[in-house]
Design a protein around this motif. Structure first.
Motif, PDB file in Angstrom:
ATOM      1  N   ASP A   1       0.807  -1.231  -0.083  1.00 11.46           N
ATOM      2  CA  ASP A   1      -0.027  -0.179  -0.139  1.00 11.46           C
ATOM      3  C   ASP A   1       0.855   1.168  -0.026  1.00 11.46           C
ATOM      4  N   GLY A   2       0.951   1.856  -1.209  1.00 10.22           N
ATOM      5  CA  GLY A   2       2.007   2.937  -1.198  1.00 10.22           C
ATOM      6  C   GLY A   2       3.445   2.671  -0.662  1.00 10.22           C
ATOM      7  N   ASP A   3       3.811   3.209   0.099  1.00 11.92           N
ATOM      8  CA  ASP A   3       5.303   3.206   0.595  1.00 11.92           C
ATOM      9  C   ASP A   3       5.442   1.932   1.662  1.00 11.92           C
ATOM     10  N   GLY A   4       4.353   1.330   1.953  1.00  7.83           N
ATOM     11  CA  GLY A   4       4.504   0.366   2.973  1.00  7.83           C
ATOM     12  C   GLY A   4       3.326  -0.704   2.586  1.00  7.83           C
ATOM     13  N   THR A   5       2.650  -1.215   3.832  1.00  7.76           N
ATOM     14  CA  THR A   5       1.769  -2.233   3.808  1.00  7.76           C
ATOM     15  C   THR A   5       0.402  -1.835   4.287  1.00  7.76           C
ATOM     16  N   LEU A   6      -0.625  -2.436   3.857  1.00  2.90           N
ATOM     17  CA  LEU A   6      -2.070  -1.932   4.560  1.00  2.90           C
ATOM     18  C   LEU A   6      -1.888  -2.067   6.155  1.00  2.90           C
ATOM     19  N   LEU A   7      -1.106  -2.958   6.920  1.00  2.84           N
ATOM     20  CA  LEU A   7      -0.953  -2.962   8.252  1.00  2.84           C
ATOM     21  C   LEU A   7      -0.127  -1.918   8.201  1.00  2.84           C
ATOM     22  N   ASP A   8       0.860  -1.271   7.829  1.00  2.00           N
ATOM     23  CA  ASP A   8       1.435  -0.069   8.276  1.00  2.00           C
ATOM     24  C   ASP A   8       0.712   0.886   8.197  1.00  2.00           C
ATOM     25  N   HIS A   9      -0.558   1.077   7.485  1.00  2.00           N
ATOM     26  CA  HIS A   9      -1.316   2.178   7.300  1.00  2.00           C
ATOM     27  C   HIS A   9      -2.887   1.999   8.099  1.00  2.00           C
ATOM     28  N   SER A  10      -2.858   0.929   9.021  1.00  2.00           N
ATOM     29  CA  SER A  10      -3.997   0.488   9.748  1.00  2.00           C
ATOM     30  C   SER A  10      -3.681   0.535  11.263  1.00  2.00           C
ATOM     31  N   LEU A  11      -4.921   0.542  12.008  1.00  2.00           N
ATOM     32  CA  LEU A  11      -4.897   0.238  13.211  1.00  2.00           C
ATOM     33  C   LEU A  11      -6.091  -0.803  13.539  1.00  2.00           C
ATOM     34  N   ILE A  12      -5.700  -1.918  14.191  1.00  2.00           N
ATOM     35  CA  ILE A  12      -6.619  -3.009  14.664  1.00  2.00           C
ATOM     36  C   ILE A  12      -6.438  -2.820  16.327  1.00  2.00           C
ATOM     37  N   LEU A  13      -7.816  -2.659  16.828  1.00  2.00           N
ATOM     38  CA  LEU A  13      -8.075  -2.763  18.084  1.00  2.00           C
ATOM     39  C   LEU A  13      -8.911  -3.820  18.510  1.00  2.00           C
ATOM     40  N   TYR A  14      -8.338  -4.759  19.275  1.00  2.00           N
ATOM     41  CA  TYR A  14      -9.115  -6.096  19.699  1.00  2.00           C
ATOM     42  C   TYR A  14      -9.011  -6.046  21.277  1.00  2.00           C
ATOM     43  N   GLY A  15     -10.374  -6.121  21.543  1.00  2.00           N
ATOM     44  CA  GLY A  15     -10.483  -6.125  22.968  1.00  2.00           C
ATOM     45  C   GLY A  15     -11.867  -6.876  23.615  1.00  2.00           C
ATOM     46  N   THR A  16     -12.084  -6.586  24.803  1.00  2.00           N
ATOM     47  CA  THR A  16     -13.124  -7.371  25.678  1.00  2.00           C
ATOM     48  C   THR A  16     -13.522  -6.417  26.592  1.00  2.00           C
ATOM     49  N   ASN A  17     -14.450  -6.784  27.240  1.00  2.00           N
ATOM     50  CA  ASN A  17     -15.168  -6.034  28.636  1.00  2.00           C
ATOM     51  C   ASN A  17     -14.787  -6.438  29.865  1.00  2.00           C
ATOM     52  N   MET A  18     -14.155  -7.402  29.856  1.00  2.00           N
ATOM     53  CA  MET A  18     -13.872  -8.490  31.257  1.00  2.00           C
ATOM     54  C   MET A  18     -12.513  -8.781  31.411  1.00  2.00           C
ATOM     55  N   GLY A  19     -12.038  -8.931  32.513  1.00  2.00           N
ATOM     56  CA  GLY A  19     -10.819  -9.461  32.869  1.00  2.00           C
ATOM     57  C   GLY A  19     -10.995 -10.996  33.149  1.00  2.00           C
ATOM     58  N   ASN A  20     -10.958 -11.384  34.648  1.00  2.00           N
ATOM     59  CA  ASN A  20     -11.299 -12.633  34.980  1.00  2.00           C
ATOM     60  C   ASN A  20     -12.670 -12.784  34.889  1.00  2.00           C
ATOM     61  N   SER A  21     -13.251 -13.258  33.755  1.00  2.00           N
ATOM     62  CA  SER A  21     -14.822 -13.484  33.751  1.00  2.00           C
ATOM     63  C   SER A  21     -15.517 -14.458  34.756  1.00  2.00           C
ATOM     64  N   ASN A  22     -14.654 -15.032  35.337  1.00  2.00           N
ATOM     65  CA  ASN A  22     -15.426 -16.216  36.418  1.00  2.00           C
ATOM     66  C   ASN A  22     -15.727 -15.242  37.440  1.00  2.00           C
ATOM     67  N   GLN A  23     -15.405 -14.218  37.820  1.00  2.00           N
ATOM     68  CA  GLN A  23     -15.649 -13.323  38.888  1.00  2.00           C
ATOM     69  C   GLN A  23     -16.363 -12.076  38.385  1.00  2.00           C
ATOM     70  N   HIS A  24     -16.579 -12.131  36.998  1.00  2.00           N
ATOM     71  CA  HIS A  24     -17.309 -11.007  36.485  1.00  2.00           C
ATOM     72  C   HIS A  24     -16.464  -9.705  36.690  1.00  2.00           C
ATOM     73  N   GLN A  25     -15.102  -9.721  36.643  1.00  2.00           N
ATOM     74  CA  GLN A  25     -14.101  -8.638  37.024  1.00  2.00           C
ATOM     75  C   GLN A  25     -13.934  -7.734  35.657  1.00  2.00           C
ATOM     76  N   HIS A  26     -14.103  -6.343  36.024  1.00  2.00           N
ATOM     77  CA  HIS A  26     -14.017  -5.440  34.625  1.00  2.00           C
ATOM     78  C   HIS A  26     -12.699  -4.650  34.670  1.00  2.00           C
ATOM     79  N   TYR A  27     -11.816  -5.185  35.452  1.00  2.00           N
ATOM     80  CA  TYR A  27     -10.622  -4.627  35.566  1.00  2.00           C
ATOM     81  C   TYR A  27      -9.400  -5.660  34.996  1.00  2.00           C
ATOM     82  N   ASP A  28      -8.298  -5.260  34.854  1.00  2.00           N
ATOM     83  CA  ASP A  28      -7.337  -6.161  34.370  1.00  2.00           C
ATOM     84  C   ASP A  28      -7.834  -6.662  32.905  1.00  2.00           C
TER      85      ASP A  28
END
Length: 467
Positions: free
Chosen positions: A384-411
């Motif tokens: 992609d131009g002077d690089g790759t599509l990954l160079d020119h992209s941002l992928i944000l991968y996430g969730t909304n729990m930490g340790n889900s067994n305790q329904h913890q929303h930190y870490d």
């Protein structure tokens, strides 16, 4: 760069045929000779992809041991990211405060996937007044960089949203868990909270393909082409031949690779449609693969094509719905040499803090992250131009729990992959002290990368200085 004549092809070039509008990938001929790419209208545009999976990750299996450069051996869940480690940032210690249930209540934290890209706890309602209090950041980015493209944004899902019910639980609208992309509506001046509306997440790759490449076609034309087993490329063969005659060898190769990718995706979609029709007990709409792995990779391949052709620059993907009991077959791979099948997603997330159950849940998280790695490597393979599509992209991968067994929303785990047009340095683990930094702070940083400067996003208290 190969020799380029003085004749320049506009960056926003399309081939048009019967019911087809085919955008072209970035070609050398779109850049004036001897011109620095960043100074031209063909300068690479930033792209954004937001991916959400509920139910947290197995504790002890995703956080690198120390802050700083990523370790030589990545944690179990992150192992598949090794090939893109130089463009990967792992953020630990974040607090998904917006996903916590109101004080004195329990359970309602299962219905707030919409908080992932806002940092705001949605209004509790099962009615038409559902709102997230802000457009999600993908829609803010789309408003900034997506208005020049055929599709300002693309919303994808890999699990049927089952939106026939309005109340999904605890008095929360199903729209909060069925969509992670919300757009802002006109709001009267006397209303303190902006009105927002969910954007439907598209489940069927066949429909996505038609949206990307069938612009202008009537349903009848699309149905006839599918019935005749024709390719969309058949409608633009004449224009393709004329275009190739004007291009240098390098650009001809790029166009050939691009059109071959389109044909391969069409072939996979036709196979998926036939498989769906052959398994009536599954009651799957035509075009939706039976296997999750085929389904999510088709969505990622379509997104990569859309990014490459600048059909859209913004996409989101809902990997699973809260409380899903789905199990995932592991395709044979270096990560899973023997294959196998995962635990049920929600049931496995309640691992009772038992080491053996935690390890089995880690395998499921590991598989989900491997699909992120697949997409990242796909973008990295595309110039992609002077690089790759990954160079020119941002992928944000996430969730909304930490340790889900305790329904913890930190870490709460968050992973960023890509160069973001030079605005993100990879190969890092950034750690924060527990319950001190909200996910809203991270969202502010992401908006900054797209030239959207705000004082606050959701529950943010500032920016992540380390990022």
């Amino acid at each position: 760069m190969s020799f380029i004549s003085k004749r320049q092809i506009p960056r926003r070039s399309f081939l048009r045929g019967a019911g087809v509008t085919l955008a072209l990938p970035l070609l050398d001929a779109m850049v004036p000779a001897a011109t620095v790419l960043a100074q031209t209208v063909a300068a690479p545009k930033p792209r954004f992809m937001g991916i959400f999976f509920p139910h947290g990750m197995a504790p002890g299996y995703w956080v690198p041991e120390a802050e700083g450069a990523l370790p030589t051996k990545l944690p179990v869940i992150l192992e598949s990211l090794d090939k893109v480690r130089d463009q990967t940032v792992v953020v630990s210690g974040l607090w998904s405060k917006s996903a916590e249930p109101p004080e004195g209540t329990t359970g309602s934290d299962h219905w707030v996937a919409a908080a992932y890209l806002t940092g705001i706890k949605p209004r509790k309602t099962a009615g038409s007044d559902a709102t997230t209090g802000s457009a999600t950041i993908d829609q803010q980015i789309a408003a900034k960089i997506g208005q020049e493209t055929l599709l300002p944004s693309l919303q994808l899902a890999v699990e049927d949203p089952n939106s026939s019910s309005s109340n999904c639980g605890e008095g929360y609208s199903c729209s909060y868990t069925n969509s992670i992309s919300w757009t802002e509506l006109p709001t009267p001046d006397n209303e303190p909270v902006p009105r927002t509306s969910p954007l439907p997440m598209e489940l069927n790759p066949q429909t996505v393909f038609e949206r990307l490449f069938g612009s202008g076609a009537t349903p009848e034309v699309r149905a006839a082409r599918l019935k005749e087993n024709r390719s969309i490329l058949d409608s633009v063969l004449g224009e393709l031949g004329s275009l190739r005659g004007k291009l240098g060898a390098s650009d001809r190769l790029t166009v050939n690779q691009y059109t071959e990718e389109i044909r391969q995706i069409e072939r996979r979609l036709q196979i998926a449609a036939k498989a769906s029709n052959d398994v009536p007990v599954m009651d799957l709409p035509p075009g939706i693969p039976e296997q999750f792995d085929d389904h999510i990779k088709l969505h990622f391949d379509l997104t990569a094509l859309a990014f490459r052709a600048d059909i859209t620059r913004v996409a989101t993907l809902l990997g699973a719905r809260d409380l899903t009991g789905r199990s995932y077959p592991f395709p044979r791979s270096p990560l899973f040499p023997q294959g196998g099948v995962s635990v049920g997603f929600h049931g496995g997330s309640h691992h009772q803090d038992d080491p053996a159950q935690i390890r089995r849940y880690a395998d499921l998280n590991r598989y989900h992250v491997s699909t992120l790695a697949y997409f990242a490597e796909k973008l990295r393979s595309i110039p992609d131009g002077d690089g790759t599509l990954l160079d020119h992209s941002l992928i944000l991968y996430g969730t909304n729990m930490g340790n889900s067994n305790q329904h913890q929303h930190y870490d709460v785990p968050h992973i960023l992959v890509g160069g973001a047009n030079g605005k993100l340095k990879g190969n890092r683990h950034i750690a924060f002290e527990r319950k001190t930094v909200t996910t809203g702070n991270l969202l502010l940083n992401v908006l900054d990368m797209y030239g959207i400067e705000k004082e606050k996003q959701g529950d943010s208290t500032g920016r992540l200085a380390k990022l």
